[in-house]
Scaffold this motif. Structure first.
Motif, PDB file in Angstrom:
ATOM      1  N   SER A  33       5.658 -18.521  41.280  1.00 48.76           N
ATOM      2  CA  SER A  33       5.171 -17.210  41.718  1.00 48.76           C
ATOM      3  C   SER A  33       5.970 -16.058  41.116  1.00 48.76           C
ATOM      4  N   GLU A  34       7.202 -16.313  40.707  1.00 51.23           N
ATOM      5  CA  GLU A  34       8.023 -15.256  40.111  1.00 51.23           C
ATOM      6  C   GLU A  34       7.677 -15.013  38.645  1.00 51.23           C
ATOM      7  N   GLU A  35       6.935 -15.926  38.045  1.00 52.85           N
ATOM      8  CA  GLU A  35       6.594 -15.812  36.623  1.00 52.85           C
ATOM      9  C   GLU A  35       5.132 -15.446  36.391  1.00 52.85           C
ATOM     10  N   HIS A  36       4.370 -15.267  37.487  1.00 51.62           N
ATOM     11  CA  HIS A  36       2.941 -15.004  37.345  1.00 51.62           C
ATOM     12  C   HIS A  36       2.492 -13.899  38.297  1.00 51.62           C
ATOM     13  N   VAL A  37       1.498 -13.143  37.851  1.00 58.15           N
ATOM     14  CA  VAL A  37       0.872 -12.140  38.706  1.00 58.15           C
ATOM     15  C   VAL A  37      -0.568 -12.599  38.936  1.00 58.15           C
ATOM     16  N   VAL A  38      -1.032 -12.436  40.166  1.00 52.51           N
ATOM     17  CA  VAL A  38      -2.355 -12.907  40.545  1.00 52.51           C
ATOM     18  C   VAL A  38      -3.242 -11.715  40.904  1.00 52.51           C
ATOM     19  N   LEU A  39      -4.392 -11.644  40.241  1.00 51.67           N
ATOM     20  CA  LEU A  39      -5.382 -10.607  40.519  1.00 51.67           C
ATOM     21  C   LEU A  39      -6.574 -11.254  41.206  1.00 51.67           C
ATOM     22  N   VAL A  40      -6.977 -10.705  42.340  1.00 49.94           N
ATOM     23  CA  VAL A  40      -8.151 -11.184  43.061  1.00 49.94           C
ATOM     24  C   VAL A  40      -9.166 -10.051  43.066  1.00 49.94           C
ATOM     25  N   ASN A  41     -10.272 -10.290  42.401  1.00 48.64           N
ATOM     26  CA  ASN A  41     -11.312  -9.265  42.251  1.00 48.64           C
ATOM     27  C   ASN A  41     -10.710  -7.952  41.745  1.00 48.64           C
ATOM     28  N   GLY A  42      -9.758  -8.072  40.803  1.00 45.03           N
ATOM     29  CA  GLY A  42      -9.151  -6.914  40.161  1.00 45.03           C
ATOM     30  C   GLY A  42      -7.972  -6.302  40.886  1.00 45.03           C
ATOM     31  N   GLU A  43      -7.602  -6.826  42.062  1.00 49.04           N
ATOM     32  CA  GLU A  43      -6.504  -6.281  42.857  1.00 49.04           C
ATOM     33  C   GLU A  43      -5.332  -7.266  42.861  1.00 49.04           C
ATOM     34  N   ILE A  44      -4.116  -6.749  42.668  1.00 49.31           N
ATOM     35  CA  ILE A  44      -2.931  -7.601  42.692  1.00 49.31           C
ATOM     36  C   ILE A  44      -2.713  -8.127  44.110  1.00 49.31           C
ATOM     37  N   ILE A  59      -5.007 -15.270  36.803  1.00 47.51           N
ATOM     38  CA  ILE A  59      -3.559 -15.431  36.847  1.00 47.51           C
ATOM     39  C   ILE A  59      -3.011 -15.103  35.463  1.00 47.51           C
ATOM     40  N   HIS A  60      -1.987 -14.244  35.450  1.00 43.76           N
ATOM     41  CA  HIS A  60      -1.358 -13.841  34.185  1.00 43.76           C
ATOM     42  C   HIS A  60       0.123 -14.152  34.238  1.00 43.76           C
ATOM     43  N   ARG A  61       0.634 -14.701  33.146  1.00 42.16           N
ATOM     44  CA  ARG A  61       2.065 -14.978  33.050  1.00 42.16           C
ATOM     45  C   ARG A  61       2.799 -13.661  32.772  1.00 42.16           C
ATOM     46  N   VAL A  62       3.885 -13.438  33.481  1.00 43.83           N
ATOM     47  CA  VAL A  62       4.687 -12.234  33.315  1.00 43.83           C
ATOM     48  C   VAL A  62       5.814 -12.569  32.330  1.00 43.83           C
ATOM     49  N   THR A  63       5.950 -11.737  31.319  1.00 45.63           N
ATOM     50  CA  THR A  63       7.021 -11.951  30.345  1.00 45.63           C
ATOM     51  C   THR A  63       7.941 -10.757  30.323  1.00 45.63           C
TER      52      THR A  63
END
Length: 66
Positions: A33-44, A59-63
């Motif tokens: 969870s610390e390495e990824h951001v989750v968008l649900v219907n466009g909302e974090i 789900i997007h990997r955060v770099t």
């Protein structure tokens, strides 16, 4: 109406039955969870939030740009 949640991650699509917490989606996909951001219907969404059926999840990997 579809009783599933559609999750998109790195060009792949996953389906989950029923409502599920963000942290549980990440665990099922083996993601931190610390390495990824989750968008649900466009909302974090934070890891403690519930994702309802018929939602679209990305789900997007955060770099770090060190």
């Amino acid at each position: 109406m579809d009783n599933r949640i559609t999750v998109n991650y790195q060009g792949r699509t996953y389906k989950f039955e029923g409502s599920i917490k963000v942290i549980d989606i990440l665990k099922k996909l083996g993601l931190n969870s610390e390495e990824h951001v989750v968008l649900v219907n466009g909302e974090i969404y934070t890891e403690d939030r519930m994702v309802k059926i018929d939602s679209n999840v990305e789900i997007h990997r955060v770099t770090s740009a060190g």
